[in-house]
Design a protein around this motif. Structure first.
Motif, PDB file in Angstrom:
ATOM      1  N   LEU A   1       0.829  -1.209   0.000  1.00 29.29           N
ATOM      2  CA  LEU A   1       0.000   0.000   0.000  1.00 29.29           C
ATOM      3  C   LEU A   1       0.859   1.254   0.000  1.00 29.29           C
ATOM      4  O   LEU A   1       1.920   1.300   0.631  1.00 29.29           O
ATOM      5  CB  LEU A   1      -0.918   0.017   1.221  1.00 29.29           C
ATOM      6  CG  LEU A   1      -1.909  -1.139   1.323  1.00 29.29           C
ATOM      7  CD1 LEU A   1      -2.701  -1.042   2.627  1.00 29.29           C
ATOM      8  CD2 LEU A   1      -2.830  -1.168   0.131  1.00 29.29           C
ATOM      9  N   VAL A   2       0.392   2.277  -0.681  1.00 30.42           N
ATOM     10  CA  VAL A   2       1.035   3.589  -0.655  1.00 30.42           C
ATOM     11  C   VAL A   2       0.477   4.338   0.556  1.00 30.42           C
ATOM     12  O   VAL A   2      -0.744   4.487   0.694  1.00 30.42           O
ATOM     13  CB  VAL A   2       0.754   4.368  -1.958  1.00 30.42           C
ATOM     14  CG1 VAL A   2       1.327   5.773  -1.882  1.00 30.42           C
ATOM     15  CG2 VAL A   2       1.323   3.612  -3.156  1.00 30.42           C
ATOM     16  N   ALA A   3       1.349   4.788   1.430  1.00 32.17           N
ATOM     17  CA  ALA A   3       0.919   5.481   2.641  1.00 32.17           C
ATOM     18  C   ALA A   3       0.255   6.804   2.294  1.00 32.17           C
ATOM     19  O   ALA A   3       0.730   7.540   1.426  1.00 32.17           O
ATOM     20  CB  ALA A   3       2.108   5.720   3.561  1.00 32.17           C
ATOM     21  N   GLN A   4      -0.848   7.074   2.980  1.00 36.15           N
ATOM     22  CA  GLN A   4      -1.572   8.332   2.822  1.00 36.15           C
ATOM     23  C   GLN A   4      -1.587   9.061   4.157  1.00 36.15           C
ATOM     24  O   GLN A   4      -1.444   8.448   5.216  1.00 36.15           O
ATOM     25  CB  GLN A   4      -3.000   8.068   2.363  1.00 36.15           C
ATOM     26  CG  GLN A   4      -3.084   7.363   1.033  1.00 36.15           C
ATOM     27  CD  GLN A   4      -4.518   7.045   0.642  1.00 36.15           C
ATOM     28  OE1 GLN A   4      -5.470   7.491   1.277  1.00 36.15           O
ATOM     29  NE2 GLN A   4      -4.676   6.269  -0.406  1.00 36.15           N
ATOM     30  N   GLU A   5      -1.789  10.354   4.092  1.00 35.72           N
ATOM     31  CA  GLU A   5      -1.856  11.144   5.321  1.00 35.72           C
ATOM     32  C   GLU A   5      -2.925  10.571   6.235  1.00 35.72           C
ATOM     33  O   GLU A   5      -4.038  10.270   5.805  1.00 35.72           O
ATOM     34  CB  GLU A   5      -2.151  12.606   5.014  1.00 35.72           C
ATOM     35  CG  GLU A   5      -2.123  13.466   6.258  1.00 35.72           C
ATOM     36  CD  GLU A   5      -2.304  14.945   5.982  1.00 35.72           C
ATOM     37  OE1 GLU A   5      -2.247  15.707   6.957  1.00 35.72           O
ATOM     38  OE2 GLU A   5      -2.513  15.331   4.821  1.00 35.72           O
ATOM     39  N   GLY A   6      -2.571  10.386   7.490  1.00 38.35           N
ATOM     40  CA  GLY A   6      -3.479   9.822   8.482  1.00 38.35           C
ATOM     41  C   GLY A   6      -3.272   8.345   8.726  1.00 38.35           C
ATOM     42  O   GLY A   6      -3.730   7.806   9.732  1.00 38.35           O
ATOM     43  N   ASP A   7      -2.576   7.644   7.814  1.00 38.33           N
ATOM     44  CA  ASP A   7      -2.296   6.221   8.002  1.00 38.33           C
ATOM     45  C   ASP A   7      -1.314   6.026   9.148  1.00 38.33           C
ATOM     46  O   ASP A   7      -0.425   6.850   9.381  1.00 38.33           O
ATOM     47  CB  ASP A   7      -1.662   5.607   6.746  1.00 38.33           C
ATOM     48  CG  ASP A   7      -2.648   5.327   5.637  1.00 38.33           C
ATOM     49  OD1 ASP A   7      -3.869   5.298   5.902  1.00 38.33           O
ATOM     50  OD2 ASP A   7      -2.194   5.128   4.488  1.00 38.33           O
TER      51      ASP A   7
END
Length: 134
Positions: free
Chosen positions: A66-72
């Protein structure tokens, strides 16, 4: 790994005795882990993420595809050390690895640091009683 599955949600209070709860086997690979080839279980050591419900000794399910997103909540390597933090951004859109415990510092990321986002946490197992020693 398969375990017996319950066919409905669990409510707090008294369950209905008229229902048959078991619907067959439950597989984490089928229901929880979307990408088994890139998913790992890591054990938590420390207290920096207690505010997110992640405690010392918990098991985290981490997906590296998974590509990390803000809030992960992410697992990151910082100068060769693994850490668990929430990925956030400051006012200038610079990434921060945010702690969920005020006694631990956030990690402001700079371009010259050796940092790798190793994976995204997709689940957390928090035992309700101590796990047996192996």
């Amino acid at each position: 790994m398969s375990i017996s599955a319950i066919s409905e949600t669990v409510r707090i209070g008294f369950p209905s005795v008229a229902q048959d709860y078991f619907s067959g086997d439950f597989s984490f690979d089928t229901h929880i882990i979307t990408h088994p080839d890139t998913s790992f279980i890591v054990k938590v050591a420390g207290f920096s993420m207690q505010g997110a419900g992640i405690f010392d000794g918990d098991l985290l399910i981490v997906d590296r595809s998974l590509v990390a997103q803000e809030g992960d909540i992410v697992i990151a390597t910082l100068d060769g050390e693994l850490t668990v933090r929430r990925l956030t951004m400051d006012n200038q859109c610079h990434p921060i690895l945010q702690t969920e415990n005020p006694q631990h510092p956030d990690i402001q990321l700079y371009f010259d640091e050796s940092i790798t986002l190793w994976g995204v946490v997709i689940g957390n197992y928090h035992p309700q009683r101590p796990l047996p020693a192996r």
